[in-house]
Design a protein around this motif. Structure first.
Motif, PDB file in Angstrom:
ATOM      1  N   ARG A 134       0.824  -1.191   0.000  1.00 37.52           N
ATOM      2  CA  ARG A 134       0.000   0.000   0.000  1.00 37.52           C
ATOM      3  C   ARG A 134       0.869   1.256   0.000  1.00 37.52           C
ATOM      4  NH1 ARG A 134      -1.193  -4.123   2.514  1.00 37.52           N
ATOM      5  NH2 ARG A 134       0.067  -3.624   4.309  1.00 37.52           N
ATOM      6  N   PHE A 135       0.519   2.208  -0.874  1.00 36.01           N
ATOM      7  CA  PHE A 135       1.169   3.512  -0.927  1.00 36.01           C
ATOM      8  C   PHE A 135       0.097   4.551  -0.624  1.00 36.01           C
ATOM      9  CE2 PHE A 135       3.650   0.791  -3.670  1.00 36.01           C
ATOM     10  CZ  PHE A 135       4.955   1.127  -3.353  1.00 36.01           C
ATOM     11  N   SER A 136       0.249   5.272   0.483  1.00 36.39           N
ATOM     12  CA  SER A 136      -0.785   6.197   0.921  1.00 36.39           C
ATOM     13  C   SER A 136      -0.178   7.520   1.378  1.00 36.39           C
ATOM     14  CB  SER A 136      -1.564   5.551   2.073  1.00 36.39           C
ATOM     15  OG  SER A 136      -2.535   6.422   2.558  1.00 36.39           O
ATOM     16  N   ASN A 137      -0.671   8.623   0.786  1.00 39.56           N
ATOM     17  CA  ASN A 137      -0.306   9.983   1.200  1.00 39.56           C
ATOM     18  C   ASN A 137       1.191  10.250   1.143  1.00 39.56           C
ATOM     19  OD1 ASN A 137      -3.063  10.604   1.708  1.00 39.56           O
ATOM     20  ND2 ASN A 137      -2.893   9.488   3.628  1.00 39.56           N
ATOM     21  N   ASN A 138       1.836   9.833   0.063  1.00 39.40           N
ATOM     22  CA  ASN A 138       3.258  10.122  -0.163  1.00 39.40           C
ATOM     23  C   ASN A 138       3.380  11.237  -1.186  1.00 39.40           C
ATOM     24  OD1 ASN A 138       4.491   7.778   1.372  1.00 39.40           O
ATOM     25  ND2 ASN A 138       3.082   6.717   0.006  1.00 39.40           N
ATOM     26  N   ARG A 139       4.494  11.977  -1.131  1.00 38.77           N
ATOM     27  CA  ARG A 139       4.723  13.098  -2.053  1.00 38.77           C
ATOM     28  C   ARG A 139       6.134  13.050  -2.628  1.00 38.77           C
ATOM     29  NH1 ARG A 139       1.906  17.854  -1.912  1.00 38.77           N
ATOM     30  NH2 ARG A 139       3.841  18.930  -2.336  1.00 38.77           N
ATOM     31  N   SER A 140       6.255  13.517  -3.867  1.00 42.86           N
ATOM     32  CA  SER A 140       7.561  13.696  -4.509  1.00 42.86           C
ATOM     33  C   SER A 140       7.369  14.467  -5.801  1.00 42.86           C
ATOM     34  CB  SER A 140       8.207  12.343  -4.804  1.00 42.86           C
ATOM     35  OG  SER A 140       7.485  11.681  -5.816  1.00 42.86           O
ATOM     36  N   VAL A 141       8.468  14.838  -6.448  1.00 44.23           N
ATOM     37  CA  VAL A 141       8.385  15.544  -7.725  1.00 44.23           C
ATOM     38  C   VAL A 141       7.860  14.603  -8.814  1.00 44.23           C
ATOM     39  CG1 VAL A 141       9.699  16.724  -9.520  1.00 44.23           C
ATOM     40  CG2 VAL A 141      10.180  17.189  -7.123  1.00 44.23           C
ATOM     41  N   TRP A 142       8.430  13.419  -8.924  1.00 37.67           N
ATOM     42  CA  TRP A 142       8.022  12.415  -9.910  1.00 37.67           C
ATOM     43  C   TRP A 142       7.564  11.166  -9.168  1.00 37.67           C
ATOM     44  CZ3 TRP A 142       8.046  13.408 -15.081  1.00 37.67           C
ATOM     45  CH2 TRP A 142       8.754  14.517 -15.506  1.00 37.67           C
ATOM     46  N   GLY A 143       6.401  10.668  -9.497  1.00 37.61           N
ATOM     47  CA  GLY A 143       5.921   9.424  -8.882  1.00 37.61           C
ATOM     48  C   GLY A 143       5.586   9.617  -7.422  1.00 37.61           C
ATOM     49  N   GLY A 144       4.440  10.178  -7.133  1.00 40.07           N
ATOM     50  CA  GLY A 144       4.060  10.478  -5.750  1.00 40.07           C
ATOM     51  C   GLY A 144       4.233   9.315  -4.793  1.00 40.07           C
ATOM     52  N   GLY A 145       3.809   8.120  -5.191  1.00 38.92           N
ATOM     53  CA  GLY A 145       3.933   6.951  -4.321  1.00 38.92           C
ATOM     54  C   GLY A 145       5.199   6.162  -4.588  1.00 38.92           C
ATOM     55  N   VAL A 146       5.468   5.908  -5.882  1.00 39.65           N
ATOM     56  CA  VAL A 146       6.623   5.084  -6.259  1.00 39.65           C
ATOM     57  C   VAL A 146       7.147   5.545  -7.615  1.00 39.65           C
ATOM     58  CG1 VAL A 146       5.197   3.284  -7.328  1.00 39.65           C
ATOM     59  CG2 VAL A 146       7.472   2.721  -6.516  1.00 39.65           C
ATOM     60  N   ALA A 147       8.465   5.514  -7.774  1.00 39.32           N
ATOM     61  CA  ALA A 147       9.110   5.764  -9.062  1.00 39.32           C
ATOM     62  C   ALA A 147       9.938   4.529  -9.410  1.00 39.32           C
ATOM     63  CB  ALA A 147      10.013   6.999  -8.985  1.00 39.32           C
ATOM     64  N   HIS A 148       9.649   3.935 -10.564  1.00 39.16           N
ATOM     65  CA  HIS A 148      10.371   2.736 -11.018  1.00 39.16           C
ATOM     66  C   HIS A 148      10.972   3.077 -12.374  1.00 39.16           C
ATOM     67  CE1 HIS A 148      10.268  -1.724 -12.389  1.00 39.16           C
ATOM     68  NE2 HIS A 148      11.383  -1.450 -11.751  1.00 39.16           N
ATOM     69  N   TRP A 149      12.274   3.292 -12.416  1.00 40.35           N
ATOM     70  CA  TRP A 149      12.901   3.830 -13.621  1.00 40.35           C
ATOM     71  C   TRP A 149      13.441   2.780 -14.579  1.00 40.35           C
ATOM     72  CZ3 TRP A 149      11.016   8.175 -14.535  1.00 40.35           C
ATOM     73  CH2 TRP A 149      10.744   9.083 -13.520  1.00 40.35           C
ATOM     74  N   GLN A 150      13.787   1.606 -14.109  1.00 38.86           N
ATOM     75  CA  GLN A 150      14.349   0.615 -15.023  1.00 38.86           C
ATOM     76  C   GLN A 150      14.266  -0.764 -14.381  1.00 38.86           C
ATOM     77  OE1 GLN A 150      18.459   1.373 -15.834  1.00 38.86           O
ATOM     78  NE2 GLN A 150      18.699  -0.400 -17.124  1.00 38.86           N
ATOM     79  N   GLY A 151      13.880  -1.757 -15.186  1.00 35.13           N
ATOM     80  CA  GLY A 151      13.832  -3.129 -14.690  1.00 35.13           C
ATOM     81  C   GLY A 151      15.222  -3.672 -14.422  1.00 35.13           C
ATOM     82  N   GLY A 152      15.286  -4.695 -13.607  1.00 34.80           N
ATOM     83  CA  GLY A 152      16.556  -5.322 -13.259  1.00 34.80           C
ATOM     84  C   GLY A 152      16.957  -6.387 -14.268  1.00 34.80           C
TER      85      GLY A 152
END
Length: 79
Positions: free
Chosen positions: A41-59
């Motif tokens: 669960r991602f709740s009430n998070n803040r950021s410039v990009w991807g308020g809850g989660v930022a996933h930039w590249q697969g492994g």
């Protein structure tokens, strides 16, 4: 949380009320990671990009899997 270049397993986890300021991913930022996530669960998070989660590249094993993921009240400040 910031995770880079690994395999990452999340089970029954909550990210609440985090603020990355001018950074990425208010609750979680992952780059170069294969994620296996369930009941997260991602709740009430803040950021410039991807308020809850930022996933930039697969492994090395791809992006991974995600089941039963909930997003509520997250706020990206830009996009």
């Amino acid at each position: 949380a910031y995770v880079n270049n690994s395999r990452f397993i999340l089970r029954d986890v909550t990210f609440t009320g985090n603020d990355a300021g001018r950074g990425d991913g208010g609750g979680l930022k992952i780059t170069g990671v294969t994620v296996d996530a369930a009941d997260v669960r991602f709740s009430n998070n803040r950021s410039v990009w991807g308020g809850g989660v930022a996933h930039w590249q697969g492994g090395p094993e791809g992006a991974g899997t995600a089941t039963r993921i909930t997003f509520t009240g997250n706020t990206p400040q830009d996009t």
